[in-house]
Each structure stands twice: as C-alpha cells, then as structure tokens.
Design a protein around this motif. Structure first.
Motif: not given
Length: 927
Positions: A71-72, A74, A304, A308, A323-324, A326-328
């Motif tokens: 998450a930190e 990605p 990811h 998720i 969502e992916v 945003a996470r990346m």
C-alpha cells in the motif's frame, strides 16, 4: 546435460529481496519454539490444532505486513510477490517439520522412506499474489510408503485448516517423467519445480532426469503446444489486447504471455532467469528492461486486485479499475479520470508484452525450433521482394541494417512493401525499426515520398488497418503523426466504447475499407452506393484518421480535433479546399449521429436545421459514410438496424431538401401522401370507414409514422369503445425492435404509465411517439428491445401484453414495483455521468424540446415521464439514444395549455423536479 541452477536471487531470498523485513513477515524461530513446547503435552490432534492456530496468526500477521508495505509502495510488485512466496514457504516448511518430526517421526528410515516437498507452477517460480494457489509436489524415490502417505495426509489437513487453496500431487520421479511426457500442462509445471524441504537428493534426481530424459530433444513439441495454448487462451479471453475489462493473468498481453516467454526460453536455452537471455542475444538490454517493467506493473495490478477483493481475482472489471487506480496513486488530471490514466498505462504494457513475444519467437525460428509457416511461404514467395528488403523464414525483413537505414523513408516503406507482397514483417526488422524511431523527424514528415507512401498505405492496397496496426504497435504511427501519440492506448472509461482511442481509429478505417471492397453492400446499401459513385477518398480517410485525435483533453474533442486536422491535412499534401472539408468533417463528425438518434426526424425543423448545417450534397455523402464507419468502429453489436434506419431516413430527407429545396419537406404534402398510402393499403375497407380514419388524425400523426404503423392503428381504432385498451405487439425487423402500439381513450399521464409498464417487464424503450386524434383517442407507439438490444422473442410477447394490461388497470403500481428492480450491477456503479438538461424552443415549430443527458439505469424513462405528467407536461414524442451507461432522452413537449415552455421560471421549476427524480432514482439504484 547440466541442470539449471535454481534462481539464486529467489530460491533462498534474503530480507533484501522482500518488500518488508523478513522478521515482520514470519518469525520461524518463535513459531517452532512454541510448537516444540506444545508437542510434549498434546496428542496428535491437539498438536495439529496448536500448529494451525499458531500458523493462522502468523499467516495473518505476515500477510498484513506485506499488504501494508505494498500500500505504501504500490508499484513494488516483485519484492511483494517474493515476500508472499517466502511467507508460504515458511508456513509449508513448518507444517512439514511438525508432520515429520512430531506426528510421524522415523528413527531408522529405509531408502524408500524418503520424501521431498517441491513447489511447482507460479509458486515454483517464487511468485505469488496474496491469494494465489499453493501448488505442491510430494516426491518419493519409489512407490509411496504408508509413512509418506501419513505425512502427506497430515500436512494437507493442516494446510486446508489454514484455508490455503492447495493444489497437490504425490508422485515418484518415474511418475513425473511418464506424466510429463503425455501432458504438456504437467510438463510445464515440472519445468518450474523448486525444492522447499525434505530430501533434496530426490529433487536433484528429478531435475537431472527431466532435462536428460524429457526436455532435451522435445523443444519443437513444447513450443508448438505452448503457442497453440496461447492462441486458444487469447480467443477465450476475447482475442483483443484492448478488451475493456481485461484479465490480468490470462488476457492478451497479460502475465501468462510473459510466463510463456519464460517457459519457452527456459526449455530451449536452459536459462534460469529472463536476465540470462541478454547474453544469448534474444533480448537487448532495453527489451529486458521493458520485460521487467511490464512484469512488475502487471504483478502490481494483480496484487492490488487480490487485496481489494480478498480472493484470487484476476479480472479487471470496471469497478475494480477505479479502486486499483486509486491504490496505485493515479489522480484525475488534464480532463481525464485517474482510472483512464491507469488503464492507458495498462494497455501500453500489454502492447509491449506483445512485441516481446514476437522477438522471442523469432529467435526460436532462427534456431529451427519452430517450423516455418509452410503455406504462407509457399503462396507468398511468388511476389518478388524489392530492395532494400528481403524475405527470411517467410517474413519480410531488411537486407542489411546499413542499407535499410541509409534512407530514413524506408521506416515507412517497409509497411508498404508488406502490404504489396502480403508478407508479415519479421520481428528482427521490427526491432530495427523501434530502435531507430528518432530518424522520423520533421524533415522526414515533410518528405514528399514519405507522405505519398503514408497516403498509399491508407488508399492503395485495400487493407490499411493491417499496416496501421503494426505501425502503431511499433511506435511509427505516433512518430510520423505526432498528434496521434496522446491517444495511443487511451482508454475511454465507459460501457459504450470497446476499444482504446487508437484502436477505435484503426477499426473505423477498417470499416471504410470493408465497404470499399464491396463486402457490406446488403447491410449498408446507401454508404456502398456513395463510395461506388465516387467521393474524395483522400479527404474521407484523412478525416477518419483525425476524427478522435482531440480525445482526452479538457477541450471539446471535436473542436480540438478539427484544429489538429487543419495542421495535419496540408502536411499530407491536401489542398486548401480538401483541408477545409476534412476540418469540417472532424468538427461535425457527431452531428449526423446526434440528429438521427436524439431528434424526432418527423419534425420538419429537424431536417431543415441539419440541411442548413451540412450545406451541400458532397458534405452530406461524406458525413454519412464517416458516421457509419465511426459507429461500426465503436465495438461489436453497437451498429444495428435501428441506427441504420435512422441514418438512412435522415440522409434521404436531407438529400431531398438539398436538391429540391426546403419546401419539399412540406408537412401538408407529406400528410396527403400518407393518407393516400393508407387508402391503397386497405382496399377491403368501405369508403365510410376509410374516411373516418383518414379524417381523425392531425398532420404530425401522418408525417411521424410510417404506413405500417398507420395500418396498425387503423385496425386498433376501428369500432373501439371508450372502456377498451387495445394493444398490438409486433416485430419490427427493419428496426431490430419490438413495436408496441396502443389505442385507448386519452387521459393525462398515459405516456408515463405505459413507460412504467414496459420497464417492469424489462423492456428498454429506444423510441416512442404519442398522438391524440381529433375525436379523443390516444395512439402511443413504443419501440422496445430486451436487455441484449434485440427484439423480444415471440414467446415473451404474451407476458409483456398481460403486464401492460395489469398496470393500466391499476392492478400493478409501477412506482412501487420498480423499487426492487432498478438496481445497478456492482461493476457498473463506477461510471460517472453528469446530468445535463436543456430546453430548446427553436428546434421544433410547435414543441419545446427537453433533452436529458444522464446516467442510464432501469426505470429512468418512467421516472422522467412521471415527473413530467405530475407537472402537467404533455409529451408528444420521446427519442432515446443510449451510449453504454450514458443515455440521452429527448422529449417533444407542450404545457397544459398546448404552448411551448417560453417562461424561464417554469423551465427552472421543471429542471429542478427532473433533477430531483434522477437523484432519487440514482440513490435507489446504488443502494
């Protein structure tokens, strides 16, 4: 034959190779100490339970540490997948220790009581996503002994209790060789075996015998099988690299393609790592970097997805794309959503994977591992290849790099030669092209020979899409036309477009070439006739090439595209007049589609306004062909008879207006002709009955419907009583829809109630008209389709009619019944469509046109028409145009006094009520 060493950086990874410190992932010493301490006072069942409890906690802790780290960071997928594999190793080794040391100890094992535990498949490669399968091979030297069976059984029960998805097999070395010989899938898994724990000598024996007795000499068989498997997989996944919801693992340009590269390379060259292919000349350093970048990006996406969803999910559905992204760390910018930037990167990596695959296969061909395509070579050798080109292995390549690069125009000429000879371009030549793209500079773009070759690629050979697609994948297209670069791999995040913008452009040009080749005469008679009679092909092809170049920016893409076309057309040698036409076509390339699909073509002012905007028959012909190709290039199933009928009707009326003047569209003359056509169609009716029918309707009824509908309503209205509701449902094959015609006494809100009834049976309204006769009868007609965009099956028409009767009698209240039926699917909730409502008092002579552009959903038309009915708005007709998740509902309306909505205050009130209805409906749909 030497056995390849295990991947040294992966087989026994140090903490440096992991995404977070090893002791944060798994504390083996502490776990084993706890197990040993508990073993003394517990029976077998108790020890298994203790082990599972300890390992479940350790697995959760380690997985959480890896998830937090990715998450930190990605994009750091390689350290993440190694960490996941290392965590799995730790779990498996601990379970093995418990089973062999505590549950089933052997004090004096025989030579047959030996057991090795190996990872195979992706786990064997030391690559695991958070919810990947754990594929294990229990290996014994001879027949499996009772002791080994007990160990394996205990291990599997503990692994299953840990809720791991375990794929396992128990075999001897001999079994592996026999099964691997017969089954390519098993052979591939064995190719990636990795020793985890147990008797390492058995693992070593397996490796040696696999290479000496199975792999050696079977390279051709393995490669052919892998290529056939790859082709089959691509077909199953949709066959396109630019599938809008791609499968990251199995899709074209996905991880499985990269893994296929590794399998083939390892099998042929006996390498342990992709990096080992660089010294062998298979990859250059740049190509290896491309491989690593694509591999890491795709693994990051897959990780990811798993995190998720909390499961092994590899399909990048619309909702997960958001969502992916945003996470990346992707963000909205430059007028485009974060998800669109993310998917553009995804498709660029997918393209790179495709090119890498070709390069490796060429290396294999050069080693005579893969047989030359004999049929292609036999047929195509008849055409002599011109210098500086030659043919090798049945493909077009260069005589020498020096000769090829002596004239930079050859970077385009090779594609022309490929079309002329019908030869595919050799990947060695592709590699040379991509390494020298910097040669395509302003000087070359201005070179008359280069320009002529580019236009010839479009106009001369009959299949321009083949050259354009290869030029695009190699970067030549964007180098020669720099304005093309921003749309390469650009995804349009909606449910309407099936392709990226660059692929859509190529599909559109392919659609035009199909019509020119005479392949669509029956399906597209008007466009085929126009092209057969002759148009300026150069203008048409250049306009199609430029029509979407403005996409992805904050400015209207038609306006920006026209400005770009004004620069490109002269560069391609078009005259001022031709450039002006190209610019106009790009600027108004949506005009005909919008008019046909969003306006009532029976309203004379619609055609008058369109004819005035077009101005000439030449532009009308060009715009029709461009519009047809543009729609056909959107995606499979988008073009249908309904759109064809609308465009033909608009074209016919506009051509008449341009040739004979606007007066030719006189409503009185058209109504007179329609009455005569009805009389001719009903020869068995007596004079009185036909006079009643032809006298009872106003002119808009006669000009708005065809003779087929006039016949239907004549029969429905004949001898009707005030209490009756007559319905006729018929298939309108010319429009790909079911026609629902109603005859009943007129009363307020009838249009809305009918819309509700149709929504309840899952009918999507694509067009609707309603008229009131002089003697008080309502004659609404709807054209509807099922959820697949097709007419309703005959078997369903009875249920459809019964539900409509129930709703009109009040037995079913549409407003209540719709609450449970207007939900959006989860994967469709990611789409955002801003609501835009406009009032137009100029587009029609007697009606106000209300256009509602918003997010489509079940029951929307009912909500809108009910709101209008409650506000005493009379709806004369509704035209519905759907573009994936976006819909444009256009209503021709009057107020309760039969007047247009001139009063601004009234318009504002109605605008507010419509928006409230849309918002409330959206809340229900997303609940």
């Amino acid at each position: 034959m030497p056995v390849p060493e295990p991947r040294p950086d992966l087989a026994e990874p140090t903490p440096d190779h992991l995404i977070c410190p090893a002791d944060e992932i798994f504390d083996r010493g502490a776990i084993m100490a706890a197990v040993d301490a508990g073993a003394a006072d517990r029976n077998a069942a108790g020890l298994r339970a203790l082990t599972v409890r300890l390992l479940r906690a350790a697995l959760d802790t380690g997985s959480a540490a890896i998830a937090a780290a990715i998450a930190e960071r990605p994009f750091d997928a390689h350290p993440a997948v190694r960490a996941q594999a290392w965590l799995t190793d730790c779990i498996v080794r601990t379970v093995f220790e418990v089973a062999t040391r505590h549950l089933h100890p052997l004090n004096s094992p025989t030579s047959g009581e030996r057991l090795a535990l190996l990872a195979v498949g992706g786990y064997g490669r030391f690559e695991m996503a958070p919810h990947s399968d754990v594929d294990l091979l229990f290996l014994t030297p001879y027949k499996i002994t009772p002791w080994a069976e007990s160990v394996i059984e205990s291990m599997l029960y503990m692994l299953w209790d840990l809720r791991l998805k375990v794929g396992h097999s128990s075999r001897t070395v001999k079994d592996c060789l026999r099964l691997g010989r017969d089954d390519i899938t098993i052979r591939t898994a064995l190719l990636e075996h990795r020793h985890i724990c147990g008797d390492e000598s058995i693992s070593t024996e397996l490796g040696e015998r696999l290479w000496s007795e199975l792999f050696r000499g079977t390279e051709a068989e393995f490669i052919e099988a892998k290529l056939a498997e790859r082709e089959s997989r691509h077909k199953k996944q949709g066959g396109q690299r630019y599938v809008v919801e791609p499968n990251v693992k199995e899709g074209k340009g996905g991880l499985r393609d990269l893994q296929t590269l590794f399998w083939v390379a390892k099998y042929v060259h006996q390498v342990s790592r992709i990096a080992d292919l660089k010294p062998l000349g298979v990859f250059t350093a740049e190509e290896y970097a491309t491989f690593e970048d694509a591999d890491e990006f795709l693994w990051a996406v897959r990780c990811h997805l798993h995190l998720i969803t909390g499961r092994a999910m590899d399909q990048l559905t619309f909702d997960l794309q958001v969502e992916v992204a945003a996470r990346m760390g992707y963000e909205d910018k430059s007028g485009r959503r974060a998800v669109e930037h993310f998917m553009q990167d995804y498709f660029r990596h997918a393209t790179a994977v495709g090119e890498l695959t070709r390069i490796l296969l060429t290396s294999l061909e050069a080693s005579h591992v893969k047989r030359e395509p004999l049929l292609q070579g036999f047929i195509r050798r008849r055409k002599k290849v011109r210098p500086p080109f030659t043919m090798r292995q049945g493909r077009l390549t260069v005589t020498t790099p020096e000769e090829f690069l002596a004239d930079k125009v050859n970077l385009l000429r090779i594609f022309q030669e490929g079309l002329r000879t019908g030869l595919l371009i050799h990947p060695d030549a592709m590699r040379l092209i991509t390494a020298n793209l910097d040669q395509i500079d302003d000087e070359m773009r201005a070179d008359k020979t280069a320009v002529r070759i580019f236009l010839d690629l479009l106009l001369k050979h009959g299949n321009p899409e083949r050259a354009l697609r290869r030029m695009n994948e190699l970067g030549v297209l964007a180098a020669f036309i720099p304005e093309f670069q921003p749309i390469v791999a650009m995804m349009q995040f909606n449910m309407y477009h099936s392709y990226t913008v660059d692929e859509h452009t190529i599909q559109v040009i392919s659609a035009l070439a199909e019509i020119e080749r005479g392949e669509r005469v029956e399906e597209l008679p008007v466009a085929s006739r126009i092209l057969n009679e002759g148009v300026n092909r150069k203008v048409l092809y250049v306009a199609l090439f430029c029509h979407d170049l403005g996409k992805g920016r904050e400015e209207d893409h038609s306006i920006l595209g026209a400005r770009l076309a004004r620069q490109i057309a002269p560069r391609l040698g078009l005259t001022k007049a031709e450039t002006k036409t190209v610019e106009w076509l790009v600027r108004y390339h949506l005009l005909m589609s919008d008019m046909a699909q969003k306006r009532d073509l029976s309203d004379p002012r619609t055609v008058r306004g369109f004819a005035k905007a077009v101005g000439s028959r030449e532009r009308l012909d060009l715009l029709l062909v461009l519009t047809v190709c543009d729609i056909r290039g959107v995606g499979p199933g988008v073009w249908n008879n309904w759109k064809a009928m609308l465009l033909r009707e608009l074209y016919k009326q506009t051509a008449l207006a341009l040739e004979e003047g606007i007066e030719a569209l006189s409503t009185g003359a058209r109504a007179k002709e329609a009455r005569k056509a009805l009389r001719d169609a009903l020869p068995d009716w007596d004079g009185k009955a036909i006079r009643i029918e032809t006298a009872r309707h106003y002119d808009p009824y006669w000009q708005g419907l065809s003779t087929a509908e006039h016949i239907v309503f004549a029969r429905l209205l004949r001898d009707i009583t005030p209490e009756e509701i007559r319905i006729e449902l018929t298939q309108d094959h010319d429009r790909d829809a079911t026609r629902a015609a109603f005859a009943l006494a007129d009363h307020p809100g009838i249009f809305s109630r009918l819309a509700g009834a149709l929504a309840l049976v899952g009918a999507n309204v694509v067009d609707a008209r309603t008229y009131t006769s002089k003697d008080g009868w309502a004659t609404p007609v709807f054209w509807v389709q099922d959820h697949d965009g097709k007419p309703f099956e005959e078997a369903r028409l009875g249920r459809l009619e019964a539900m409509i009767h129930k709703t009109l009698r009040g037995e079913v209240v549409a407003r209540e019944a719709m609450r449970d039926r207007d939900k959006l699917k989860k994967r469709e909730r990611a789409f955002r469509v801003p609501t835009n409502i406009t009032f137009d008092n100029e587009g029609s002579e007697i009606y106000t046109i209300i256009e509602v552009d918003t997010r489509d959903r079940p029951g929307l038309l009912y909500d809108l028409t009910r709101t209008m009915a409650d506000a005493n708005v009379y709806i004369a007709s509704a035209v519905i145009a759907t573009y994936g998740e976006q819909v444009v509902d256009t209503f021709y309306v009057k107020d309760m006094f039969g007047l247009k909505f001139h009063n601004e205050a009234k318009r504002k009130v109605l605008d507010r009520k419509l928006r409230e209805a849309i918002e409330k409906g959206a809340e229900r749909a997303n609940a």
